[in-house]
Structures are given as C-alpha cells and as structure tokens.
Design an enzyme around this catalytic site. Sequence first.
Site, PDB file in Angstrom:
ATOM      1  CG  ASP A  84      -4.465   0.840  -0.026  1.00  0.00           C
ATOM      2  OD1 ASP A  84      -3.613   1.467  -0.678  1.00  0.00           O
ATOM      3  OD2 ASP A  84      -5.645   0.687  -0.410  1.00  0.00           O
ATOM      4  CD  GLU A  88      -9.290  -6.492   2.972  1.00  0.00           C
ATOM      5  OE1 GLU A  88      -9.424  -7.501   2.259  1.00  0.00           O
ATOM      6  OE2 GLU A  88      -9.818  -6.366   4.087  1.00  0.00           O
ATOM      7  CE1 TYR A 311      -5.699   3.657   1.819  1.00  0.00           C
ATOM      8  CE2 TYR A 311      -5.975   3.313   4.177  1.00  0.00           C
ATOM      9  CZ  TYR A 311      -6.110   2.873   2.874  1.00  0.00           C
ATOM     10  OH  TYR A 311      -6.662   1.639   2.623  1.00  0.00           O
TER      11      TYR A 311
END
Length: 750
Positions: A84, A88, A311
């Site tokens: 992603d 993270e 996203y």
Amino acid sequence: MNKKTLVVVESPTKAKTIEKYLGNKKYTVMASMGHLRDLPKSQFGIDVEHDFAPKYINIRGKGDLIKALKKEAKKAEKIYLASDPDREGEAIAWHLAYILGIDEHEKCRIVFNEITKPAIQEAVKNPKAINIDRVDAQQARRMLDRIVGYKLSPLLWKKIRKGLSAGRVQSVTVKMICDREKEIQKFKSEEYWTVDFKFKKKPRSNMFAAELIAIDDKKLMISAKKEDIKIDSKTQADEICAAVQDVDFKVTEIKKRQRQRKAPAPFTTSSLQQDAARKLGFTSRKTMMVAQQLYEGISLGRKGPTGLITYMRTDSTRISDIALTEAREFIEVNFGKEYLPEKPNVYAAGKSSQDAHEAVRPTNIQLTPAFVEQYLTKEQLKLYKLIWQRFLGSQMLPANYDMMSVTMQGGKYTAKATGSKLKFAGFTAVYNDSDNKKEKDIILPDLAEGDELSLQKIEPLQHFTEPPARYNDASLVKTLEEKGIGRPSTYAPIIETVLARGYVVRSDKKFEPTDLGFVVVDLLEKYFKDIVDEKFTAELEYKLDEIAVGKIEKNDLLREFYVPFEKTLEHAEEEIGEVEVPDEVSDVQCELCGRMMVVKQGRYGKFLACPGFPECRNTKPIIKDTGVTCPKCGGKIIERRTRRGVVFYGCENYPQCDYVSWDMPLTTVCKECGSFLFRHRFKNGRTILYCSNDDCATRKEDTPINKEINKIKEKQHKAALAKLEAARAKEAEKAEQEENETTDKTEAGN
C-alpha cells in the site's frame, strides 16, 4: 523459458485484480498477507543500549508463505514490491526486501493510488527505491507503541488487574471519552418552554408558522442573562398564551436575501468515516473494511476484478487532473453546463495533511452506482454510492436558496417566521450533505410591512437542556483529527483497541467508559501525564511526520521520549500501591449457589455474574426497572436492548404481554388523566413529553405534535415487536440446540 517479473502485493484480492491488468504471461503476482516480520511478542525487542536497534523476527505461521515467496523470487527476472502507498506499506516493502534479499536502494518499489490498468502500467514503468524516511517513521511509531505497551502494561497488571494493557494513542482516546462522561455526570438539565404561533394574512392566505422571540424587546433565551427572558415553566407559558389570544399582530419587518451552500470537499479517510457513521450507521472499522474491498477490486462480470475507488487512507482533498476532467465532462453531459463551475473546485488541505496521495474517489466516474449495483453487496453499494456522489458533487456549483425572514409585532410580543426556497439545486442534485434528511422548502405567503395578521393557533412546547453528547464513531474521529491525534490509517484501530481492552463500551452507538477505564485513566493521569496529554501526543504525531520527510532522526525522537519515560516509570513503581476495582454487588441472588451476584463489564455492556467463578459460571442480563407499571398487565416496564445495543422498553412478562415502546416511560404522570408520560427525542435533539394513554384528551387534540407522535408510535411498536420476536426465536433455537447436544451426549454415554 522466459523469466517472469514477480510482483508482491498485500492481499489476494489485490493480487487477482493486478494480475488481470499485467497479464500472467510476463508477471506473477503474489500476496504477502500484510506484514511478514515484526517485533517479538514474548520480549521487549528493542536494544535501547545500542541505538534502539529493533529485533525483528518472522511472524509465526508465515513460514510456508515466506518459503513460497523466496522460491518464486529466485525464478524471477525482476521483483517489484507493491504494498500500500502509505508508511505501513513502505515498511512492509522494506521487510520484504530484507526477506527476499533485495538491496533497499534498488528500484524495486512501485506505488499506485488506484488499482486501474493505466495506474498499474504507469507504476511498473517507473519503479523507485524504498523510501527509508517513511520506513523510519513507521518504525518509530511501532517502537514508541512497544515502549509504552511493554513497559507500562506490567505496571497495570501489578497494581490493578492481570491482563490489562496500555497504549500510547489509545490511552489519550480513553481519557477523552472519560472526560466527556464526567461532563455529562455533572450536567444538570433545565426545563424551558417555547411558544409557537400559526398565522394567516387577513383576509385570506395560507397558514404559516412563527415563534415567539421577544417580550418587551427582551429576547427569549434558553439560559437567560439579566437583559433576557426565559420561559421556565408551563404556568408561565400558559400565561403568555392566554395574554396573546387577544393581541393583534402586524408585519413590522421583512428581510430577503440569497443564501449559498457550497459543495463539501471529496472524502478524506476521516470525513469518509464520519459520513458513513452518520448516514449509513457504519462503525469506523466496518467503513474501512468495506472501502478496502472496493479499493482492491470487485468482479464486474465480463470486466473481471476492477478497483472501484482510490486508496482509502488519505488526509488529502487533492484530485488528479484526469479525474477532474472526467468528472466535469460527466456533469456537463448528465446535468448540463449550468451545474458546472468555470474552473474545477479546489479544496484546501488540513493543517496536518501529509498530502501523500489523492482524496477518496471513484476510479472511473462512468461506473455509476446503478451500473455496479448488481455486482456489489448491500454494504459495498451503500459506501460506493456515498463516495461516488460526494466526489461528483464536489465538482458542481453551490446550491442557492431564496431566504425570507418576517418579524411580527403584537403589543409587547415579537414573533419571527423564516422561509426558504431552493432556487438552484447545484451539488444537492447528486449529494445530500444534511445527514440524509431531504430539505423541504418552507414557503411563506406574500407579505408586506404593515400587513395585519390573524392568529390561528398558539402552541406552548416543553423542552429540556441536553448534556454534551457522548462520542460516537463520527464525532470521535472528527475530534481525533482536529486535535492531531493519530493519522488516517489509525482511527479505526484506535477505536477497536479501546473497545477490545474493556476500557470503553459501545452503547446505543455511543462510547461509554467503563469503571475500569476510569480507574486506568486516573492512574495514568496522576503518574504519566504525558501519556494521556492531548498536546504531547499531537506533538509526537507531528515529529513522526517530520521523520517521514527526513527532518528528524528516528533515534533522536525515541531517545527524547524514552529517557524521561523510564524515570517516570521507576517513580510510579515505588509510589503506586495496589489499586482495586471493586465489583458492584447487586441485590440479585444466584439461584445456583446462593451468592449475591456482582456487576461485570463485558464488551457489549454490563451484566450480572456469580462471584463464585470458576466454580459457578452463572450469568444474567441486568434488568433496569423504569419504575413504571405496564398498563396492559400490571408488570414492570423494563429497559431492553436490541442485538446492536439500541435501547427500547418492554414489559417484563413478555411474551405473555407484548407491551413495548421506543420512547422512555417516566414516573411523572399526566395531569389530565393520571397515566404515565413518555419522553420522545426527535432526530434533531428536541425532546417532548406526551401522555402514554392514547385515549387521553391531550392526545386527542388536533396538533402537529400529536399527529407526528401517533405516526411514530405505530411505526415504533411494529419495529419493537419484530425485535422481540426475533430475540425469542433465537432463544428458542439456542435452547433446542442445547437440548440436542445434551441428548447426543447422553446417547453417547449409553
């Protein structure tokens, strides 16, 4: 045989969608299933003496997956890490690079804001090196959380109760919820009244509503100052109504103006969670789960897996030029040029916005909710429709209203009426930003200054001041964002963590602190002020942002936090004695062993449990008596809850007696017939009291309030009965299942 390129993503759904766009002849797409390495659970895992070096280990249960990835990596000509596009995801790519033996400076990282064919192909053409600054920011957050959790949790075990844990951001959140509860507990409700009028223009016209706003030029206020007036009793309201009966009113002032309502910005993570909570009743966790499904790809028949939204973890309102052009073309074709601004609408980002990637929007505006409906679940369709409509509306002109306010004077009494009419729908033609309530035009008759009015009706209305509302998903996320606590990817996990730890429960869709939550927050506030300080936590978030852009060194921040924290921890160890959270003893006796049952707090609220656990495991729901007698059978009316925790009221003798109500029964009685009163709360927060006796003279009066109450009661009664029947059926099914299990065990023993 030609070697393939290996692309590693996070989830199987995303892998399936991306493989469709890249083709399986040249590319192999595999899923890492999130993180593959992390700090160990069984030990601290941070070497403080050696520059806070983390000790990462492979996550248990991921061994076979790691082997499969390594095997495929050896065969591959190139490897692209496509986790992603946030911190993270950057950290997951960094760990993958270590596992697969890729140099972190190699151009192995591909990122995309949407899972569409052009976006994927563009990303593959432009691989980048892993952004180490963003990795360091994620590591710093993870290590700060580990320091607080691993060092502070054992202290809570010793001093309060085994199994407790503390978190850096979660503790601040619990304190916010506890502080709000303290405000509510201190609040004292005050009664106040308003007086509504119904007028007609002489001799003939439509009737219109107005409200008394002043007496002798002194304003009517809820909390009256010296120069203002407050109607605080029925007697006072009735006196005013009696005095106004013979007063002649005329129009003294008319004001007309235009009001413009601008379109809201496209969704960020925070505003998406807030809107989904308000309009759809989704929790933050559910919103993010469904949004993840829409982002990763939904199979659209022959089109195959297709990513429907960009996203969903973002704090930016920015939109790409291509998406803006497509939206403007869609608006012009489907709504007309009159809905299109000269230039695209641009929205300012928040103060703490990282602006890493775009707002949450549909990947293709042509994929309308009507087109994709057949392929989506109900939840997916609801959320997609919300995102699609909000984005399209954000690029439309404002809504325009004709506003008219009329002031009327009758002796010393001043009344005011306000009318509004939608002149141009603008963005409201596609998106409603009023919490799903369709705004209605309020049309006033053609009036002029000096017009005499005929008073048709006078209606005194009782109200009560309300305490500050408990936080719900929407208001908590909004407050966290405003205070700079957490970031888009953390709001939902924060909420789920404080619920899981038992410090907070969700009651009637609102967050309520438990006794344990109060005890833990009080202890932290006394000995670890920084941990529960909002400004300190927000400052840490800002510094993590600074690490992500290379302005601060990760270890400098860790050292700055750890040194004073360790000293505070040592002091607390010495000072804090054992803190007890005593169980509240009820007046209910356990029918199995005779002990008096105690009140326990579970994830879904309070319940009664036998203190003899584990020898006696008897539990019961807590029955809250309203103090009101059932008018059907004479039993007690008690508080009940639906499976989702929504409160309603019913007779204790159900199913023999089916008396139910969604409105709260009060011990206060009707002065007309002596029956108990109900308190009804409208969606706008207004409350009224009305008689529970449908045959009472007060309920027979032809007033708008009574008409509304009768409609509501009929609808609510059917809904409440349905809930009770569903609960009864479930209990019967459970009893039958237990009986069958007992029979099976008996037969097996024989």
